[in-house]
Motif scaffolding. Structure first.
Motif, short mmCIF file in Angstrom:
data_model
loop_
_atom_site.label_atom_id
_atom_site.label_comp_id
_atom_site.label_asym_id
_atom_site.label_seq_id
_atom_site.Cartn_x
_atom_site.Cartn_y
_atom_site.Cartn_z
N ASP A 42 0.82 -1.22 0.00
CA ASP A 42 0.00 0.00 0.00
C ASP A 42 0.85 1.27 0.00
N ASN A 43 0.37 2.25 -0.74
CA ASN A 43 1.01 3.57 -0.79
C ASN A 43 2.47 3.53 -1.22
N TRP A 44 2.76 2.65 -2.15
CA TRP A 44 4.10 2.57 -2.78
C TRP A 44 5.21 2.23 -1.78
N GLN A 45 4.90 1.35 -0.85
CA GLN A 45 5.92 0.88 0.09
C GLN A 45 6.55 -0.40 -0.48
N MET A 46 7.85 -0.38 -0.69
CA MET A 46 8.57 -1.52 -1.26
C MET A 46 8.83 -2.57 -0.19
N LEU A 96 8.77 6.54 -22.53
CA LEU A 96 8.19 7.72 -21.87
C LEU A 96 6.76 7.96 -22.33
N LEU A 97 6.52 7.88 -23.63
CA LEU A 97 5.17 8.07 -24.16
C LEU A 97 4.21 7.04 -23.56
N ASN A 98 4.65 5.79 -23.49
CA ASN A 98 3.81 4.74 -22.91
C ASN A 98 3.51 4.99 -21.43
N VAL A 99 4.48 5.51 -20.70
CA VAL A 99 4.29 5.81 -19.28
C VAL A 99 3.26 6.94 -19.13
N PHE A 100 3.35 7.95 -19.97
CA PHE A 100 2.37 9.05 -19.89
C PHE A 100 0.97 8.57 -20.28
N LYS A 101 0.87 7.71 -21.31
CA LYS A 101 -0.43 7.14 -21.68
C LYS A 101 -1.00 6.32 -20.53
N ARG A 102 -0.14 5.53 -19.89
CA ARG A 102 -0.57 4.70 -18.76
C ARG A 102 -1.04 5.57 -17.60
N PHE A 103 -0.33 6.67 -17.36
CA PHE A 103 -0.71 7.59 -16.29
C PHE A 103 -2.10 8.17 -16.54
N ILE A 104 -2.35 8.58 -17.77
CA ILE A 104 -3.66 9.14 -18.12
C ILE A 104 -4.75 8.08 -17.96
N LYS A 105 -4.48 6.88 -18.43
CA LYS A 105 -5.47 5.80 -18.37
C LYS A 105 -5.82 5.41 -16.93
N TYR A 106 -4.81 5.36 -16.06
CA TYR A 106 -5.03 4.85 -14.70
C TYR A 106 -4.94 5.92 -13.62
N LYS A 107 -4.94 7.19 -13.99
CA LYS A 107 -4.78 8.27 -13.01
C LYS A 107 -5.76 8.08 -11.85
N GLY A 108 -5.21 8.06 -10.63
CA GLY A 108 -6.03 7.89 -9.44
C GLY A 108 -6.40 6.45 -9.12
N ARG A 111 -3.15 0.18 -11.56
CA ARG A 111 -3.29 -0.61 -12.79
C ARG A 111 -3.35 -2.10 -12.44
N PRO A 112 -3.80 -2.95 -13.36
CA PRO A 112 -4.00 -4.37 -13.04
C PRO A 112 -2.72 -5.11 -12.64
N ASP A 113 -1.58 -4.66 -13.10
CA ASP A 113 -0.32 -5.35 -12.80
C ASP A 113 0.41 -4.73 -11.61
N MET A 114 -0.28 -3.89 -10.84
CA MET A 114 0.31 -3.21 -9.69
C MET A 114 -0.49 -3.57 -8.44
N PRO A 119 -1.95 3.90 -6.44
CA PRO A 119 -2.50 4.62 -7.58
C PRO A 119 -1.37 5.08 -8.52
N GLU A 120 -1.66 5.03 -9.81
CA GLU A 120 -0.66 5.37 -10.83
C GLU A 120 -0.08 6.74 -10.57
N LYS A 121 1.23 6.86 -10.72
CA LYS A 121 1.91 8.14 -10.51
C LYS A 121 3.13 8.21 -11.43
N ILE A 122 3.60 9.41 -11.60
CA ILE A 122 4.86 9.65 -12.31
C ILE A 122 5.65 10.59 -11.43
#
Length: 171
Positions: A42-46, A96-108, A111-114, A119-122
């Motif tokens: 949770d909350n990007w804790q590794m 980079l383009l794919n990461v930005f597309k992914r961010f827009i798609k999953y913003k907030g 994503r299924p593989d996370m 929540p998706e972030k950059i």
């Protein structure tokens, strides 16, 4: 066509590792494991490196799998167990383009593989990792691939067309 059913997929962030892993898993009917989903909490804790190694040992003990992700702490274990190593050697700007597309798609959302509560972030560090991947990471990947040549099936895919043709080779 791959005879193996123990496959790792590595590459830069945004290269399409998870997308390819899901598609390949369906084509060859083996389970897929996304390291981002297994290693983040949770909350990007590794998770800790010992925990990651324990998880990977459990996964690679199975008869077949597709695993996507880089994670150096478990790379040696995954390479040793894999029959096939797929390296998505994509252009950094495509990533980079794919990461930005992914961010827009999953913003907030996650994503299924996370992990569910990531929540998706950059952030700057992630963008820097992508931008410096060809100089900082790719040479060691090619060295590892060279060392594995002969004992592993090595597949290097550099663009969308090669990825589509690779997937199309499975019926």
């Amino acid at each position: 066509m791959l005879a193996s059913k123990k496959i790792i997929i590595i590459g830069c962030g945004g290269s399409g590792k998870s997308t390819l892993a899901r598609a390949l898993s369906k084509k060859i009917n083996v389970p897929v494991y996304h390291l981002d989903k297994l290693f983040w909490r949770d909350n990007w804790q590794m998770t800790s490196k010992p925990y990651q190694q324990k998880v990977i040992n459990n996964v690679i003990s199975q008869d077949n799998w597709v695993i996507d992700g880089n994670y150096g702490a478990t790379m040696t274990l995954r390479i040793a167990a894999a029959d096939t190593i797929i390296f998505l050697d994509r252009n950094r700007f495509v990533c980079l383009l794919n990461v930005f597309k992914r961010f827009i798609k999953y913003k907030g959302k996650s994503r299924p593989d996370m992990h569910d509560n990531c929540p998706e972030k950059i952030d700057f560090d992630f963008l820097k990792w992508i931008l410096t991947f060809p100089e900082k990471r790719k040479p060691s990947i090619y060295k590892m691939l060279s060392a594995s040549k002969g004992s592993k099936n090595i597949v290097i895919l550099k663009n969308s067309q090669q990825i589509r043709l690779f997937l199309a080779s499975f019926h």
